[in-house]
Design a protein around this motif. Structure first.
Motif, mmCIF file in Angstrom:
data_model
loop_
_atom_site.group_PDB
_atom_site.id
_atom_site.type_symbol
_atom_site.label_atom_id
_atom_site.label_comp_id
_atom_site.label_asym_id
_atom_site.label_seq_id
_atom_site.Cartn_x
_atom_site.Cartn_y
_atom_site.Cartn_z
ATOM 1 N N GLY A 112 0.814 -1.213 0.000
ATOM 2 C CA GLY A 112 0.000 0.000 0.000
ATOM 3 C C GLY A 112 0.847 1.261 0.000
ATOM 4 O O GLY A 112 0.548 2.225 -0.719
ATOM 5 N N LEU A 113 1.919 1.270 0.793
ATOM 6 C CA LEU A 113 2.791 2.445 0.863
ATOM 7 C C LEU A 113 3.531 2.669 -0.452
ATOM 8 O O LEU A 113 3.686 3.810 -0.909
ATOM 9 C CB LEU A 113 3.788 2.293 2.010
ATOM 10 C CG LEU A 113 3.202 2.388 3.417
ATOM 11 C CD1 LEU A 113 4.274 2.095 4.457
ATOM 12 C CD2 LEU A 113 2.577 3.762 3.675
ATOM 13 N N PHE A 151 -2.292 8.767 3.594
ATOM 14 C CA PHE A 151 -0.893 8.899 3.177
ATOM 15 C C PHE A 151 -0.707 9.813 1.975
ATOM 16 O O PHE A 151 0.365 10.419 1.820
ATOM 17 C CB PHE A 151 -0.294 7.507 2.959
ATOM 18 C CG PHE A 151 -0.104 6.779 4.249
ATOM 19 C CD1 PHE A 151 0.947 7.101 5.085
ATOM 20 C CD2 PHE A 151 -1.019 5.815 4.654
ATOM 21 C CE1 PHE A 151 1.109 6.455 6.300
ATOM 22 C CE2 PHE A 151 -0.868 5.173 5.873
ATOM 23 C CZ PHE A 151 0.196 5.491 6.697
ATOM 24 N N ILE A 152 -1.723 9.974 1.153
ATOM 25 C CA ILE A 152 -1.634 10.974 0.089
ATOM 26 C C ILE A 152 -1.594 12.373 0.690
ATOM 27 O O ILE A 152 -0.810 13.240 0.271
ATOM 28 C CB ILE A 152 -2.805 10.831 -0.901
ATOM 29 C CG1 ILE A 152 -2.554 9.643 -1.842
ATOM 30 C CG2 ILE A 152 -2.992 12.110 -1.732
ATOM 31 C CD1 ILE A 152 -3.686 9.337 -2.790
ATOM 32 N N ASN A 153 -2.420 12.624 1.713
ATOM 33 C CA ASN A 153 -2.392 13.923 2.385
ATOM 34 C C ASN A 153 -1.045 14.188 3.044
ATOM 35 O O ASN A 153 -0.496 15.294 2.955
ATOM 36 C CB ASN A 153 -3.513 14.000 3.426
ATOM 37 C CG ASN A 153 -4.810 14.528 2.860
ATOM 38 O OD1 ASN A 153 -4.947 15.709 2.566
ATOM 39 N ND2 ASN A 153 -5.780 13.641 2.685
ATOM 40 N N VAL A 170 9.729 7.292 3.606
ATOM 41 C CA VAL A 170 8.624 6.551 4.213
ATOM 42 C C VAL A 170 9.178 5.234 4.741
ATOM 43 O O VAL A 170 9.831 4.488 4.006
ATOM 44 C CB VAL A 170 7.505 6.280 3.177
ATOM 45 C CG1 VAL A 170 6.354 5.524 3.829
ATOM 46 C CG2 VAL A 170 7.009 7.591 2.575
ATOM 47 N N HIS A 171 8.921 4.967 6.020
ATOM 48 C CA HIS A 171 9.446 3.749 6.643
ATOM 49 C C HIS A 171 8.347 3.083 7.458
ATOM 50 O O HIS A 171 7.545 3.760 8.117
ATOM 51 C CB HIS A 171 10.621 4.094 7.567
ATOM 52 C CG HIS A 171 11.100 2.930 8.383
ATOM 53 N ND1 HIS A 171 11.873 1.926 7.852
ATOM 54 C CD2 HIS A 171 10.889 2.597 9.696
ATOM 55 C CE1 HIS A 171 12.138 1.036 8.793
ATOM 56 N NE2 HIS A 171 11.550 1.410 9.922
ATOM 57 N N SER A 172 8.294 1.768 7.411
ATOM 58 C CA SER A 172 7.335 1.033 8.254
ATOM 59 C C SER A 172 8.005 -0.194 8.840
ATOM 60 O O SER A 172 8.882 -0.802 8.206
ATOM 61 C CB SER A 172 6.092 0.627 7.449
ATOM 62 O OG SER A 172 6.360 -0.475 6.616
ATOM 63 N N VAL A 223 -6.591 13.853 8.241
ATOM 64 C CA VAL A 223 -5.750 12.678 8.486
ATOM 65 C C VAL A 223 -5.983 12.120 9.884
ATOM 66 O O VAL A 223 -6.171 10.914 10.062
ATOM 67 C CB VAL A 223 -4.257 13.034 8.288
ATOM 68 C CG1 VAL A 223 -3.357 11.970 8.896
ATOM 69 C CG2 VAL A 223 -3.943 13.188 6.807
ATOM 70 N N ARG A 224 -5.965 12.994 10.896
ATOM 71 C CA ARG A 224 -6.154 12.510 12.263
ATOM 72 C C ARG A 224 -7.503 11.841 12.432
ATOM 73 O O ARG A 224 -7.614 10.779 13.063
ATOM 74 C CB ARG A 224 -6.025 13.659 13.268
ATOM 75 C CG ARG A 224 -6.137 13.174 14.724
ATOM 76 C CD ARG A 224 -5.941 14.286 15.719
ATOM 77 N NE ARG A 224 -7.002 15.275 15.624
ATOM 78 C CZ ARG A 224 -7.118 16.324 16.437
ATOM 79 N NH1 ARG A 224 -6.217 16.522 17.387
ATOM 80 N NH2 ARG A 224 -8.099 17.196 16.291
#
Length: 253
Positions: A112-113, A151-153, A170-172, A223-224
């Motif tokens: 997804g990311l 994540f687009i925002n 971006v890290h997960s 987002v929140r």
């Protein structure tokens, strides 16, 4: 009899306390709504004022080719900003007024990311920004559209408020049975005094920069809301240098 009277009085006192609490909550909600409407009116007025000014100038100097080009570019930019504001206002209002109806599904986070980063890479390249993604395989239960909006925002903000030739990482990772995702940018950063307010609707750290980039001050508020509706959390982490780092956490599946 005396005990029954005491219980009756205690029950009435409790009902009165609950009634007072409900009144206070309604008053607070009314104040928030008034402030929200005031903010919307103010933010909408700014691009509309700019559009009106250019229309008036064109009516006076319609044979000026330089003014025509400038007006077309500015009107297009302000119109796009108004469109984005309307879209985000509707999304925020829908989340706050109605129960959120999501269609949760099992999502592979790394996939997804990478999808989101690919979608935003074109805009990033136009601004000379490089996006990199380092994501561990993990799964979360989430509404896919909400995931994309979130994540687009965040990436859009990281692009808008970055520096020329800047970077976004971006890290997960999977830790403590939660999927933790960080968005790190090399941008202008967020001052300490603004950290507590950045998730408020219409709040912007730098209004001049926001207007130049088309920012509405609604992205982080949206987002929140979306993150919390998906049983997640979002935090602005402390940074020693320039830039911003947001960490999101979701229950792993």
């Amino acid at each position: 009899m005396s005990k029954e009277i005491e219980q009756s009085i205690a029950a009435k006192d409790e009902e009165q306390r609950k009634l007072q609490l409900a009144i206070h909550k309604l008053q607070a909600l009314e104040q928030q709504q008034k402030q929200y409407i005031g903010n919307i009116s103010h933010e909408f007025k700014t691009p509309l004022t700019s559009i009106k000014a250019y229309v008036d100038l064109l009516n006076m100097y319609d044979d000026d080719p330089k003014l025509l080009l400038e007006a077309k570019a500015s009107i297009a930019k302000e119109t796009q900003r108004l469109y984005e504001m309307v879209e985000k206002v509707l999304q925020v209002s829908a989340l706050e007024k109605y129960d959120f109806e999501s269609q949760a599904e099992l999502l592979e986070v790394a996939e997804g990311l990478r999808d989101v980063c690919a979608r935003m890479s074109g805009k990033a390249e136009r601004f000379g920004i490089t996006i990199s993604c380092d994501a561990e395989p993990a799964h979360i239960w989430i509404d896919k559209e909400s995931f994309m909006h979130i994540f687009i925002n965040l990436l859009d903000n990281a692009i808008k408020y970055n520096v020329p030739q800047g970077t976004i990482h971006v890290h997960s990772e999977l830790r403590d049975n939660r999927v933790r995702i960080t968005i790190r940018d090399s941008g202008i950063g967020i001052p300490e005094e603004a950290r507590e307010r950045i998730f408020e609707p219409f709040y912007t750290v730098n209004r001049d920069r926001s207007r130049q980039s088309g920012g509405t001050g609604l992205g982080l508020s949206l987002v929140r809301n979306l993150v919390e509706k998906q049983n997640g959390s979002i935090t602005l982490l402390e940074t020693e240098g320039e830039g911003s780092v947001f960490e999101l956490s979701f229950p792993a599946t």
